[in-house]
Design an enzyme around this catalytic site. Structure first.
Site, PDB file in Angstrom:
ATOM      1  N   THR A  24      56.336  46.723 -42.931  1.00  0.00           N
ATOM      2  CA  THR A  24      55.233  47.200 -43.300  1.00  0.00           C
ATOM      3  C   THR A  24      54.328  47.750 -42.124  1.00  0.00           C
ATOM      4  O   THR A  24      53.970  46.892 -41.239  1.00  0.00           O
ATOM      5  CB  THR A  24      54.509  46.203 -43.984  1.00  0.00           C
ATOM      6  OG1 THR A  24      54.958  45.463 -44.925  1.00  0.00           O
ATOM      7  CG2 THR A  24      53.236  46.638 -44.496  1.00  0.00           C
ATOM      8  N   ARG A  25      53.966  49.089 -42.163  1.00  0.00           N
ATOM      9  CA  ARG A  25      53.086  49.679 -41.119  1.00  0.00           C
ATOM     10  C   ARG A  25      51.722  49.961 -41.437  1.00  0.00           C
ATOM     11  O   ARG A  25      50.702  50.336 -40.841  1.00  0.00           O
ATOM     12  CB  ARG A  25      53.791  50.815 -40.725  1.00  0.00           C
ATOM     13  CG  ARG A  25      54.969  50.512 -39.780  1.00  0.00           C
ATOM     14  CD  ARG A  25      55.092  51.849 -38.863  1.00  0.00           C
ATOM     15  NE  ARG A  25      56.295  51.529 -38.123  1.00  0.00           N
ATOM     16  CZ  ARG A  25      56.881  52.577 -37.319  1.00  0.00           C
ATOM     17  NH1 ARG A  25      56.107  53.725 -37.188  1.00  0.00           N
ATOM     18  NH2 ARG A  25      57.769  52.334 -36.542  1.00  0.00           N
TER      19      ARG A  25
END
Lengths: 256, 265
Positions: A24-25
């Site tokens: 997850t960015r």
């Protein structure tokens, strides 16, 4: 306990290969600020009920204040699915505590206190961030410590924690924090605390594009435990000249 | 090879020529010597009751519990090898937690019973495993269907649903007494408050006053009164039920001895 302290998803060594998996960015569906203050006899927390998909106001009835056990309340901003996972985890732990308690009787019951929940969340968040797979939330924990003092603490997605008499997360840390700093004083009554939080939520609705005027307020008190209000709408007034003729339409920097 | 199983009792993976699995039968024997456990399905809930022998005067009475909460709406009473039972209890908790995580609803009573039974059954299949020396009485409530139920899982891995069931030392006379209550007919079903009294009576009926070792009575229920959660029966109500039970048994005995005298006349 799939969530507890383990890393999720597959880990592949970073390489020149563009197929390398990524964690997850950025969050997808997000809630905005959570505000909370201590007052005389308890802790009060508020959040609006909006979850945005990018800049789109997508879900308008997302409840972001949750009771974990009769003495602990948490509020969360950031990725809503992660917040749901966190609350499910805490509730599962609370149920396990209840089932494995020493006694079959309610009168002997002792649930995890708010400080313990807060510290546990710190461990979870910090471990997840060290595995480069964070739960994308700012969390506020309110309740009572084992000694019976009111407690208010904050945990973020990288495992930073602090305690304070008032806390504002997300955009609230810019827009509501100055108001809280100015207006907060020790030993506020319940009514004063509520009025202050509502004022802050109005300001947030005016100025934070991811905020909504539909909010919930919750309180934790020693006697009554956690009480979370139904969502209600704040009265707002858009008659200010700056709102009617935004300078954005004129020449200038586009500010109000 | 002079043992009772004559060579066919060394492993639960072997049948005897007449089709028995001795290891499983021996496991059941372990339950037959332990404290009596009773369960009763009443009109408005389920009651569990275990007689816990106090083996040592220095024992803290509330320690080593026999009744465990599995999920908010279900509880398990164990008898036999308590440590084996604890393993079953932990497994049952896991099943509840996993089911809820996957399906978002509380585990239905029947599924819980079946899954626990499958777990126990697995230990009767392999030569390298020892079957559980424990019977477990499962009282549970399904919030979806609003039904309550009572099941018993035995060392063989079978699970039946009951109106009233008993395991442990006093199971035979206890079953006879449970049958007399006629709770399987709707018109003669009793409520949990009455059920607690009857179970206390049955347990005390199995003991001769002052002759047997001291024991502690553990009782829990899943009923309307407890909001369908698994909770201990209030301590003062257990006390009340036991007092009533003792008095009832005394009166019964007096009545019988009067009858005997009349017969002699």
């Amino acid at each position: 306990m799939s969530l507890s302290l383990s890393a999720g998803g597959s880990v592949r060594a970073a390489s020149a290969n563009s197929n390398a998996s990524q964690r997850t960015r950025q969050p997808i569906v997000t809630g905005t600020s959570v505000l909370a203050i201590k007052y005389n006899g308890g802790v009060m927390m508020t959040a609006d009920t909006l979850c945005s998909y990018g800049s789109m106001a997508k879900y308008k009835d997302a409840r972001r204040l949750q009771s974990i056990n009769p003495k602990t309340l948490i509020g969360g901003g950031g990725e809503y699915s992660d917040f749901q996972a966190v609350t499910e985890l805490l509730k599962r732990n609370a149920l396990e505590d209840k089932c494995t308690a020493d006694s079959l009787y309610d009168e002997d019951a002792s649930e995890e206190c708010a400080r313990e929940v807060w510290n546990y969340l710190r461990a979870v968040m910090y471990n997840r961030r060290n595995k480069m797979n964070p739960l994308w939330n700012d969390l506020v924990v309110a309740g009572f410590s084992a000694q019976g003092d009111s407690f208010l603490g904050f945990v973020d997605k990288i495992g930073t924690t602090y305690e304070d008499n008032y806390i504002a997360t997300g955009f609230g840390s810019y827009l509501a924090m100055p108001i809280l700093r100015e207006k907060y004083r020790e030993g506020m009554t319940e009514g004063e605390a509520r009025a202050l939080l509502e004022d802050c939520m109005k300001v947030l609705f005016y100025r934070d594009c991811r905020a909504l005027n539909r909010i919930q307020i919750a309180k934790v008190t020693k006697d009554e435990g956690v009480l979370i209000s139904d969502p209600y709408e704040l009265e707002t007034d858009w008659s200010s000249a700056a709102f009617i003729t935004p300078k954005a339409t004129l020449d200038g920097d586009g500010g109000w | 090879m002079a043992s009772s199983g004559s060579g066919y009792d060394l492993s639960s993976s072997t049948f005897s020529p007449d089709g028995r699995i001795f290891q499983v039968e021996y496991a059941s024997k372990a339950v037959e010597n332990a404290g009596t456990a009773l369960g009763l399905k009443c009109s408005n809930g389920v009651v569990l009751c275990v007689e816990k022998p106090l083996l040592n005067k220095m024992l803290l009475p509330s320690s080593s519990r026999r009744i465990h909460t599995i999920d908010s709406h279900s509880g398990v009473a164990i008898t036999g090898f308590v440590s084996d039972g604890r393993q079953m209890v932990n497994r049952a908790r896991e099943e509840c937690s996993n089911y809820e995580e996957t399906y978002g609803t509380k585990i239905p009573s029947k599924v819980l019973g079946e899954r626990l039974a499958s777990y126990v059954h697995y230990f009767t299949l392999h030569g390298s495993l020892r079957p559980f020396g424990t019977s477990a009485l499962v009282a549970s409530y399904d919030p979806e269907t609003k039904q309550h139920s009572l099941q018993m899982v035995e060392p063989s891995g079978v699970a039946y649903t009951y109106y009233g069931c008993a395991a442990g030392k006093g199971r035979q006379p206890a079953r006879t007494e449970l049958e007399k209550l006629d709770v399987h007919k709707p018109e003669t079903s009793i409520d949990v408050r009455e059920g607690v009294k009857q179970l206390a009576r049955i347990i005390h009926l199995l003991h001769e006053e002052g002759k047997d070792k001291p024991f502690e009575l553990e009782m829990s229920w899943v009923c309307e009164e407890s909001n369908w959660e698994h909770k201990g029966v209030p301590r003062d109500y257990i006390k009340e039920a036991v007092e009533w039970a003792k008095k009832d048994i005394e009166e019964e005995e007096e009545f019988e001895s009067d009858e005997d005298e009349e017969m002699e006349d």
